[in-house]
Design an enzyme around this catalytic site. Structure first.
Site, PDB file in Angstrom:
ATOM      1  CG  HIS A 144      26.517  -2.914  52.186  1.00 43.78           C
ATOM      2  ND1 HIS A 144      27.436  -1.876  51.595  1.00 43.78           N
ATOM      3  CD2 HIS A 144      26.395  -3.513  51.081  1.00 43.78           C
ATOM      4  CE1 HIS A 144      27.721  -1.953  50.374  1.00 43.78           C
ATOM      5  NE2 HIS A 144      27.265  -3.148  49.997  1.00 43.78           N
TER       6      HIS A 144
ATOM      7  CD  GLN B 174      28.334  -9.832  41.224  1.00 44.41           C
ATOM      8  OE1 GLN B 174      28.479 -10.781  41.619  1.00 44.41           O
ATOM      9  NE2 GLN B 174      27.921  -8.541  41.189  1.00 44.41           N
TER      10      GLN B 174
HETATM   11  P1  AMP Z   1      26.774  -4.972  46.863  1.00 44.65           P
HETATM   12  O1  AMP Z   1      27.792  -4.790  48.018  1.00 44.65           O
HETATM   13  O2  AMP Z   1      26.789  -3.717  46.003  1.00 44.65           O
HETATM   14  O3  AMP Z   1      26.996  -6.183  46.173  1.00 44.65           O
HETATM   15  O4  AMP Z   1      25.448  -4.940  47.612  1.00 44.65           O
HETATM   16  C1  AMP Z   1      25.081  -5.823  48.674  1.00 44.65           C
HETATM   17  C2  AMP Z   1      23.675  -5.730  48.894  1.00 44.65           C
HETATM   18  O5  AMP Z   1      23.488  -4.479  49.419  1.00 44.65           O
HETATM   19  C3  AMP Z   1      22.670  -6.086  47.934  1.00 44.65           C
HETATM   20  O6  AMP Z   1      21.666  -7.143  48.316  1.00 44.65           O
HETATM   21  C4  AMP Z   1      22.233  -4.838  47.443  1.00 44.65           C
HETATM   22  O7  AMP Z   1      20.869  -4.719  47.016  1.00 44.65           O
HETATM   23  C5  AMP Z   1      22.246  -4.003  48.780  1.00 44.65           C
HETATM   24  N1  AMP Z   1      22.381  -2.487  48.506  1.00 44.65           N
HETATM   25  C6  AMP Z   1      23.407  -1.959  48.160  1.00 44.65           C
HETATM   26  N2  AMP Z   1      23.086  -0.638  48.073  1.00 44.65           N
HETATM   27  C7  AMP Z   1      22.008  -0.278  48.784  1.00 44.65           C
HETATM   28  C8  AMP Z   1      21.063   0.684  49.280  1.00 44.65           C
HETATM   29  N3  AMP Z   1      21.447   1.887  48.714  1.00 44.65           N
HETATM   30  N4  AMP Z   1      20.004   0.605  49.923  1.00 44.65           N
HETATM   31  C9  AMP Z   1      19.665  -0.735  50.355  1.00 44.65           C
HETATM   32  N5  AMP Z   1      20.451  -1.999  49.949  1.00 44.65           N
HETATM   33  C10 AMP Z   1      21.599  -1.701  49.117  1.00 44.65           C
END
Ligand code: AMP
Length: 293
Positions: free
Chosen positions: A37, A61
């Site tokens: 993030h 979701q």
């Molecule tokens: P989430 O909180 O899991 O919904 O993720 C929020 C954003 O962070 C989304 O766009 C994810 O794809 C991105 N994200 C989650 N994990 C990673 C990672 N390891 N590397 C890069 N971006 C990430």
């Protein structure tokens, strides 16, 4: 940094910013922030005058048997990190703010949302497409940042932005990994030390296939085999597929356009996803962020 919990307050704050000539950048998240993030937020802050982050664990979701209730949360730590990263507005709405009584309109992403993870998580991308459309309408960002870790989510969102003529540029950024290769995820916190160790076979397989690709292997079967041989420590493999990076259709013979080798697998009761982009173009990082433009 302002912490905002209601839509009217968010709109007022952003109106002032926009009238002041600020470009608005947006990073939607479900919180329990990690370095993945943070990398998106840093890019957002570098490119936009007003970086906005949302933290919202989106109930629509999650499937009925999934981890909505257990999803990890740590508002205070997230707030401190956002402050440190230069976030100007942190939007943390309650579910009732996003989905008030009577809510009944959804965004249906079509086939991109039915394949791969969509097969195992029916309705998941409908929930994602709906909440992202709503958040885009609330924030009205110029740029929005997403992680390649969730490459199917990026494909669904790029498609919906085109199909619904949403005035926002989508930037995708590379997956951030732990030092030992494990793709960072808020859900990694569910893993016991033993399962965390076993989970490493996913990135090991994918990075092996990526190395073979860099070494000149283009044959789909050979690339898939390189990844699959490592996956035997998983309790259940939902899929290990090589797909076109834009259409998500299976690549059956040779990789001659950008493709994604993607895995979803269960270790214990935790579902993990990971992927590598296999792009014949030399500059992958540029390619990722402009894929589909
Ligand atoms: P989430 O909180 O899991 O919904 O993720 C929020 C954003 O962070 C989304 O766009 C994810 O794809 C991105 N994200 C989650 N994990 C990673 C990672 N390891 N590397 C890069 N971006 C990430």
């Amino acid at each position: 940094m302002r912490i905002i919990r209601t839509i009217p307050e968010l709109r007022t704050a952003l109106k002032a910013r926009r009238e002041g000539g600020n470009t608005i950048g947006f990073v939607p998240t479900m919180g329990f922030l990690h370095e993945g993030h943070a990398s998106l937020i840093r890019q957002c802050a570098a490119r936009c005058d007003c970086p906005v982050v949302s933290i919202f664990v989106n109930p629509t979701q999650f499937g009925p048997e999934e981890d909505f209730a257990q999803y990890p949360r740590d508002a205070e730590r997230d707030q401190n990190l956002c402050l440190k990263l230069g976030v100007k507005i942190l939007f943390m709405p309650e579910p009732s703010e996003v989905y008030p009584t009577g809510f009944s309109t959804f965004v249906e992403p079509g086939n991109l949302g039915n394949v791969l993870c969509g097969e195992f998580r029916p309705g998941h991308f409908r929930g994602v497409a709906t909440v992202v459309t709503k958040l885009f309408n609330m924030v009205q960002p110029n740029l929005a940042f997403f992680g390649q870790k969730d490459f199917q989510q990026v494909a669904v969102i790029r498609r919906l932005v085109k199909d619904l003529n949403l005035p926002v540029d989508i930037i995708a950024a590379p997956t951030i990994r732990e030092a030992d290769g494990l793709a960072m995820s808020s859900r990694n916190t569910y893993l016991s030390p033993e399962n965390r160790q076993r989970a490493l076979c996913i990135s090991r397989g994918l990075l092996k296939a990526e190395a073979a690709f860099r070494g000149g292997t283009r044959d789909a079967e050979a690339l898939l085999a390189a990844a699959k041989t490592e996956l035997n420590e998983m309790d259940e493999i939902h899929y290990c597929e090589l797909v076109d990076a834009l259409t998500l259709e299976p690549v059956s013979r040779e990789v001659n356009r950008a493709a994604v080798l993607a895995v979803a697998a269960m270790v214990g009761r935790t579902r993990l996803i990971d992927n590598v982009l296999l792009s014949p173009s030399a500059d992958t990082s540029h390619f990722i962020s402009h894929l589909g433009d």
